[in-house]
Design an enzyme around this catalytic site. Structure first.
Site, PDB file in Angstrom:
ATOM      1  N   ASP A  81      34.845  25.169 -28.853  1.00  0.00           N
ATOM      2  CA  ASP A  81      33.990  24.458 -29.789  1.00  0.00           C
ATOM      3  C   ASP A  81      32.805  23.797 -29.082  1.00  0.00           C
ATOM      4  O   ASP A  81      32.194  22.898 -29.634  1.00  0.00           O
ATOM      5  CB  ASP A  81      34.829  23.358 -30.469  1.00  0.00           C
ATOM      6  CG  ASP A  81      34.356  23.087 -31.867  1.00  0.00           C
ATOM      7  OD1 ASP A  81      33.573  23.886 -32.379  1.00  0.00           O
ATOM      8  OD2 ASP A  81      34.759  22.055 -32.431  1.00  0.00           O
ATOM      9  N   CYS A  89      36.806  29.007 -53.406  1.00  0.00           N
ATOM     10  CA  CYS A  89      36.368  27.917 -52.518  1.00  0.00           C
ATOM     11  C   CYS A  89      35.094  27.274 -53.066  1.00  0.00           C
ATOM     12  O   CYS A  89      34.978  26.041 -53.083  1.00  0.00           O
ATOM     13  CB  CYS A  89      36.141  28.435 -51.097  1.00  0.00           C
ATOM     14  SG  CYS A  89      35.090  29.897 -51.011  1.00  0.00           S
ATOM     15  N   CYS A  99      28.653  18.346 -47.418  1.00  0.00           N
ATOM     16  CA  CYS A  99      30.077  18.613 -47.176  1.00  0.00           C
ATOM     17  C   CYS A  99      30.794  17.324 -46.766  1.00  0.00           C
ATOM     18  O   CYS A  99      30.320  16.557 -45.920  1.00  0.00           O
ATOM     19  CB  CYS A  99      30.209  19.672 -46.083  1.00  0.00           C
ATOM     20  SG  CYS A  99      31.900  19.917 -45.538  1.00  0.00           S
ATOM     21  N   CYS A 144      38.378  23.592 -49.544  1.00  0.00           N
ATOM     22  CA  CYS A 144      37.949  24.999 -49.655  1.00  0.00           C
ATOM     23  C   CYS A 144      38.833  25.920 -48.813  1.00  0.00           C
ATOM     24  O   CYS A 144      38.785  27.146 -48.970  1.00  0.00           O
ATOM     25  CB  CYS A 144      36.473  25.166 -49.299  1.00  0.00           C
ATOM     26  SG  CYS A 144      36.039  24.611 -47.653  1.00  0.00           S
TER      27      CYS A 144
END
Ligand code: SF4
Ligand code: SF4
Length: 384
Positions: free
Chosen positions: A131, A191, A211, A241
């Site tokens: 990440d 979603c 979001c 989602c």
């Protein structure tokens, strides 16, 4: 069957990586799509995502002599229990309830890297990422066959759903590549239909600014008022989602002990959390990803969730939070009280207004007070 690849795959499995695939270190196709996403402002205030856009499309910007990328996935999913009582409770994203995955995975990646150098080729050069690489890691993983980029913008694997972390080893090792994964979203739009803040302007595209994950974790300042109601009871991230995705229907609980939930985090007790001081927060979230938004960010989110609870028991802790040392917390506590209304809430807001010096907090209090009083404040602060 390539022997080196199978040895690495077996070791990766032993280290807890359920998903494994290989793709050549060739340039990626998604740079244009990514640049458009950034240009449209969908990255919000995440400035680190706006840098090095060209480099993101080629892993050789990271490891110049790279020949392959090992893409790995580690499951994290934990079930969310029903609340055991009727107290106002929040929700906390499954991926973040245990230890910080960066720390957990980095150790495993280095172990795998050492194994590759010891068992396959001691001259290998490369780097490991979890990440953290400025590369388009979901495209790499799609190309390595780990899953497809779903309409919810998560990587989805047919067998394991989408609740897994991605990691990569970019190296000079030459390995036979895997087949890229293909899209299996079909005509489904669950979603997109379920997102409470309308964060998908189109399929496969997320406007991070809308979001709940971004709002509760990445955003440092005030949460836009128009989105607060949509946040519901989420205090850290959001799983909606993914939870509605049919490919997650049979997802198995992660066997990794480090991702097990810390006590009280699965369904946070909002009243208790509103009273967390710095020491209690640090004790609860030592080595946790929840350190990222810090105490003030998490308590900001808790104040919104309490405001959304519709529960009169939320009023006293929000009144206490009007005295918090952080303006961000005081401002959102004022919003929460405006949502809940009632005499005690308004008396406390008026008293705080007389003493409050922060301009933003004053504005929040004035809006909350204008949300008179059998009704609740609407998104823009007008009386409903
Ligand atoms: Fe919407 Fe939640 Fe998914 Fe974000 S994580 S896009 S808020 S459903
Ligand atoms: Fe694709 Fe449906 Fe899952 Fe959304 S919910 S990612 S459309 S399969």
């Amino acid at each position: 069957m390539d022997k080196a690849k199978e040895k690495i795959r077996a070791k990766a499995r032993e280290l807890g990586f359920a998903l494994f695939g290989v793709t050549p270190a060739d340039p990626l196709q998604g740079a244009q799509f990514y640049a458009r996403w950034v240009a449209l402002g969908y990255a919000g205030a995440m400035d680190y995502l706006k840098r090095n856009i060209d480099k993101r499309a080629d892993v050789r910007a990271l490891v110049p002599a790279a020949r392959s990328v090992l893409c790995l996935g580690m499951d994290y999913w934990q079930p969310t229990p029903e609340a055991v009582d009727d107290r106002p409770r929040g929700r906390f994203a499954a991926y973040a309830r245990g230890d910080d995955y960066h720390e957990v995975i980095k150790g495993r990646l280095f172990a795998l890297w050492d194994f590759m150098r010891e068992e396959i080729d001691s001259d290998l050069q490369g780097r490991v990422y979890v990440d953290t690489a400025p590369v388009l890691e979901r495209e790499l993983a799609q190309r390595a066959g780990l899953g497809w980029w779903g309409k919810n913008t998560c990587l989805i694997n047919k067998r394991r759903g989408s609740h897994f972390f991605l990691a990569e080893i970019v190296s000079t090792l030459v390995l036979p590549p895997d087949e890229p994964a293909t899209d299996h979203c079909g005509t489904c739009t669950r979603c997109m239909d379920a997102c409470p803040t309308d964060a998908f302007p189109e399929p496969y595209v997320l406007d991070a600014q809308r979001c709940i994950s971004y709002l509760t974790i990445e955003l440092k300042g005030s949460i836009p008022r128009a989105l607060r109601k949509g946040m519901g009871d989420w205090v850290y991230g959001c799983d909606i989602c993914q939870d509605v995705c049919p490919w997650n229907r049979r997802v198995a609980q992660s066997s990794e002990p480090a991702y097990r939930s810390r006590p009280g985090v699965e369904r946070p007790d909002l009243i208790e959390w509103m009273g967390l001081d710095g020491e209690a927060f640090n004790n609860m979230f030592r080595r946790s990803p929840a350190k990222r938004p810090k105490r003030r960010g998490v308590l900001r989110n808790v104040a919104v969730a309490l405001g959304n609870s519709g529960d009169a028991r939320a009023v006293p802790p929000l009144i206490d939070a009007l005295q918090d040392e952080e303006a961000l917390v005081r401002g959102h506590a004022a919003w929460g009280l405006g949502q809940l209304g009632g005499e005690a809430a308004h008396a406390a807001l008026r008293a705080r207004l007389a003493a409050e010096e922060d301009v933003e907090v004053r504005a929040e209090i004035e809006r909350a007070l204008s949300a008179d009083h059998g009704g609740r404040a609407t998104d823009d602060g007008e009386v409903s």
